[in-house]
Design a protein around this motif. Structure first.
Motif, mmCIF file in Angstrom:
data_model
loop_
_atom_site.group_PDB
_atom_site.id
_atom_site.type_symbol
_atom_site.label_atom_id
_atom_site.label_comp_id
_atom_site.label_asym_id
_atom_site.label_seq_id
_atom_site.Cartn_x
_atom_site.Cartn_y
_atom_site.Cartn_z
ATOM 1 N N LEU A 177 21.683 0.227 -18.806
ATOM 2 C CA LEU A 177 21.106 -0.922 -19.173
ATOM 3 C C LEU A 177 19.992 -1.229 -18.291
ATOM 4 N N ASN A 178 20.045 -1.116 -17.003
ATOM 5 C CA ASN A 178 18.668 -1.377 -16.264
ATOM 6 C C ASN A 178 17.592 -0.566 -16.641
ATOM 7 N N GLN A 179 17.671 0.570 -16.640
ATOM 8 C CA GLN A 179 16.729 1.515 -16.807
ATOM 9 C C GLN A 179 16.001 1.184 -18.340
ATOM 10 N N LYS A 180 16.878 0.911 -19.444
ATOM 11 C CA LYS A 180 16.256 0.676 -20.625
ATOM 12 C C LYS A 180 15.463 -0.626 -20.710
ATOM 13 N N LEU A 181 16.011 -1.653 -19.812
ATOM 14 C CA LEU A 181 14.925 -2.787 -19.612
ATOM 15 C C LEU A 181 14.042 -2.432 -18.820
ATOM 16 N N ILE A 182 14.058 -1.666 -17.718
ATOM 17 C CA ILE A 182 12.889 -1.312 -17.049
ATOM 18 C C ILE A 182 11.726 -0.645 -18.067
ATOM 19 N N SER A 183 12.251 0.349 -18.817
ATOM 20 C CA SER A 183 11.332 0.908 -19.801
ATOM 21 C C SER A 183 10.637 0.009 -20.819
ATOM 22 N N GLU A 184 11.603 -1.048 -21.293
ATOM 23 C CA GLU A 184 11.186 -1.895 -22.396
ATOM 24 C C GLU A 184 10.153 -2.900 -21.496
ATOM 25 N N VAL A 185 10.284 -3.302 -20.500
ATOM 26 C CA VAL A 185 9.232 -4.122 -19.821
ATOM 27 C C VAL A 185 8.114 -3.384 -19.681
ATOM 28 N N ALA A 214 16.497 -8.220 -15.909
ATOM 29 C CA ALA A 214 15.412 -7.784 -16.931
ATOM 30 C C ALA A 214 13.901 -8.163 -16.049
ATOM 31 N N GLY A 215 12.931 -7.127 -15.823
ATOM 32 C CA GLY A 215 11.731 -7.561 -15.103
ATOM 33 C C GLY A 215 11.906 -7.622 -13.686
ATOM 34 N N ARG A 216 13.120 -7.591 -13.081
ATOM 35 C CA ARG A 216 13.329 -7.645 -11.644
ATOM 36 C C ARG A 216 13.798 -6.575 -11.150
ATOM 37 N N CYS A 217 14.833 -5.928 -11.783
ATOM 38 C CA CYS A 217 15.447 -4.659 -11.304
ATOM 39 C C CYS A 217 14.568 -3.684 -10.730
ATOM 40 N N VAL A 218 14.976 -3.122 -9.518
ATOM 41 C CA VAL A 218 13.991 -1.952 -8.947
ATOM 42 C C VAL A 218 14.646 -0.557 -9.106
ATOM 43 N N ASN A 219 15.721 -0.606 -10.037
ATOM 44 C CA ASN A 219 16.476 0.622 -10.338
ATOM 45 C C ASN A 219 16.985 1.441 -8.876
ATOM 46 N N GLU A 242 18.402 10.972 -20.084
ATOM 47 C CA GLU A 242 19.615 10.288 -20.389
ATOM 48 C C GLU A 242 19.487 8.978 -21.231
ATOM 49 N N LEU A 243 18.241 8.329 -20.919
ATOM 50 C CA LEU A 243 18.122 7.215 -21.830
ATOM 51 C C LEU A 243 17.835 7.771 -23.387
ATOM 52 N N ALA A 293 0.560 -1.074 -0.123
ATOM 53 C CA ALA A 293 0.047 -0.059 0.144
ATOM 54 C C ALA A 293 0.906 1.391 -0.177
ATOM 55 N N HIS A 294 1.863 1.365 0.598
ATOM 56 C CA HIS A 294 2.610 2.198 0.785
ATOM 57 C C HIS A 294 3.517 2.653 -0.439
ATOM 58 N N VAL A 295 4.214 1.665 -1.068
ATOM 59 C CA VAL A 295 4.762 1.636 -2.636
ATOM 60 C C VAL A 295 3.921 2.172 -3.471
ATOM 61 N N ALA A 296 2.396 1.916 -3.493
ATOM 62 C CA ALA A 296 1.612 2.115 -4.528
ATOM 63 C C ALA A 296 1.354 3.601 -4.409
ATOM 64 N N ALA A 297 1.499 4.331 -3.461
ATOM 65 C CA ALA A 297 1.118 5.661 -3.381
ATOM 66 C C ALA A 297 2.496 6.654 -3.735
ATOM 67 N N LEU A 298 3.668 5.743 -3.904
ATOM 68 C CA LEU A 298 4.863 6.562 -4.175
ATOM 69 C C LEU A 298 4.851 6.778 -5.775
ATOM 70 N N ASP A 299 5.817 7.641 -6.160
ATOM 71 C CA ASP A 299 6.142 7.920 -7.712
ATOM 72 C C ASP A 299 7.053 6.636 -8.011
ATOM 73 N N ASN A 300 6.840 5.736 -8.799
ATOM 74 C CA ASN A 300 7.656 4.632 -8.966
ATOM 75 C C ASN A 300 8.146 4.809 -10.486
ATOM 76 N N ASP A 301 7.974 5.921 -11.076
ATOM 77 C CA ASP A 301 8.123 6.285 -12.460
ATOM 78 C C ASP A 301 9.816 6.204 -12.529
ATOM 79 N N LEU A 302 10.631 6.153 -13.758
ATOM 80 C CA LEU A 302 11.648 6.708 -13.811
ATOM 81 C C LEU A 302 11.628 8.260 -13.806
ATOM 82 N N LYS A 303 12.704 8.954 -13.275
ATOM 83 C CA LYS A 303 12.759 10.238 -13.125
ATOM 84 C C LYS A 303 12.998 10.955 -14.187
#
Ligand code: SF4
Ligand code: SF4
Length: 277
Positions: A238-246, A216-221, A144-145, A128-138
């Motif tokens: 690399l991580n952020q590219k894969l986060i964005s693709e997933v 990929a699909g597991r990294c939390v950045n 940079e990507l 519930a706490h995480v759902a209320a946060l901004d979890n997008d890439l900054k």
């Protein structure tokens, strides 16, 4: 950070947890590092109520402490309260989704830049706490990507060849990553030997691409792999590219739920391979 210390004291005194994993002052004076210039913080493991006052939380506290949840010597200490940044909270949920932690193992002390602390006693409360946060890439991360996305394929190949040519195969990135927790890594298997041991161009490429794909699909950045790299390879790209693709292709974001399937991998508790459990 008296609030944090008080909560830690109460949890330890009541026996709710046996350890508080948090941050304490490091030994360096205003250490100048590649990524920041603040005084360094280090992980501390508080088991004595009298020592709870040594807990700190400030801008120097960047390490994702959830990495310790998977260390056998830490798990043996009993239930832990983890001082958790947003990335660490998402790591906990990702580890739970992979059947690595449960409500019996931990609770979280969620901290933020405003000095607030929230005691999250269950995985459901963390969700519930995480759902209320901004979890997008900054915005800076997206910019940079986009810069690297503008390179053509040949330029990208050259960029990564140059970056990986500096890799020492020290595996600090793996050691810092809370989601690289196999007790025996592919790079240490020699029958067959998928990844050559010495640091050379081909083996370095294989190692870094393999690690990125395993995340990929597991990294939390959380950024700890980039911060740990002694030669400054921008692994976060690399991580952020894969986060964005997933996210774009599977509408999936890691570390949002304690029960979830991974977009790019599967996991079975009854897997016959011991190392993966
Ligand atoms: S791959 Fe890097 S950024 Fe992703 S969870 Fe692991 S340490 Fe954090
Ligand atoms: S931390 Fe850097 S140098 Fe070490 S193995 Fe990882 S990418 Fe290579």
């Amino acid at each position: 950070m008296e609030t944090l210390a008080n909560i830690a004291r109460e949890l330890l005194a009541a026996g709710t947890v046996q350890t508080v994993i948090g941050y304490g002052h490091g030994s360096g004076e205003a250490a100048l590092t590649r990524t920041h210039t603040q005084t360094q913080a280090r992980a501390v493991f508080i088991r004595d109520v009298a020592k709870a006052g040594s807990l700190i939380f400030d801008a120097s506290c960047q390490q994702n402490l959830a990495v310790y949840l998977m260390k056998p010597e830490v798990r043996r200490l009993g239930k832990a309260a983890l001082v958790a940044t947003p990335a660490a909270l998402r790591t906990i949920l990702q580890l739970a989704a992979e059947n690595q932690v449960s409500d019996h193992d931990l609770l979280a002390l969620a901290v933020n830049g405003q000095g607030e602390v929230a005691l999250l006693a269950t995985l459901a409360a963390i969700e519930a706490h995480v759902a209320a946060l901004d979890n997008d890439l900054k915005p800076g991360e997206i910019a940079e990507l986009q810069k690297y996305a503008a390179l053509d394929l040949e330029q990208r190949r050259q960029f990564w060849e140059e970056q990986f040519s500096r890799c020492l195969k020290c595996y600090a990135c793996r050691g810092a990553c809370p989601l690289c927790y196999c007790s025996r890594c592919t790079v240490e298997c020699n029958q067959p030997q998928w990844i050559p041991v010495p640091a050379h161009d081909l083996g370095n490429l294989e190692w870094n691409v393999m690690r990125a794909m395993h995340l990929a699909g597991r990294c939390v950045n959380c950024g700890d792999c980039s911060r740990a790299c002694p030669v400054g390879i921008p692994l976060h790209l690399l991580n952020q590219k894969l986060i964005s693709e997933v996210l774009d292709n599977f509408d999936s974001r890691s570390g949002m739920a304690a029960k979830a399937d991974n977009a790019m991998s599967t996991f079975k508790p009854d897997d016959p391979e011991d190392f993966i459990r």
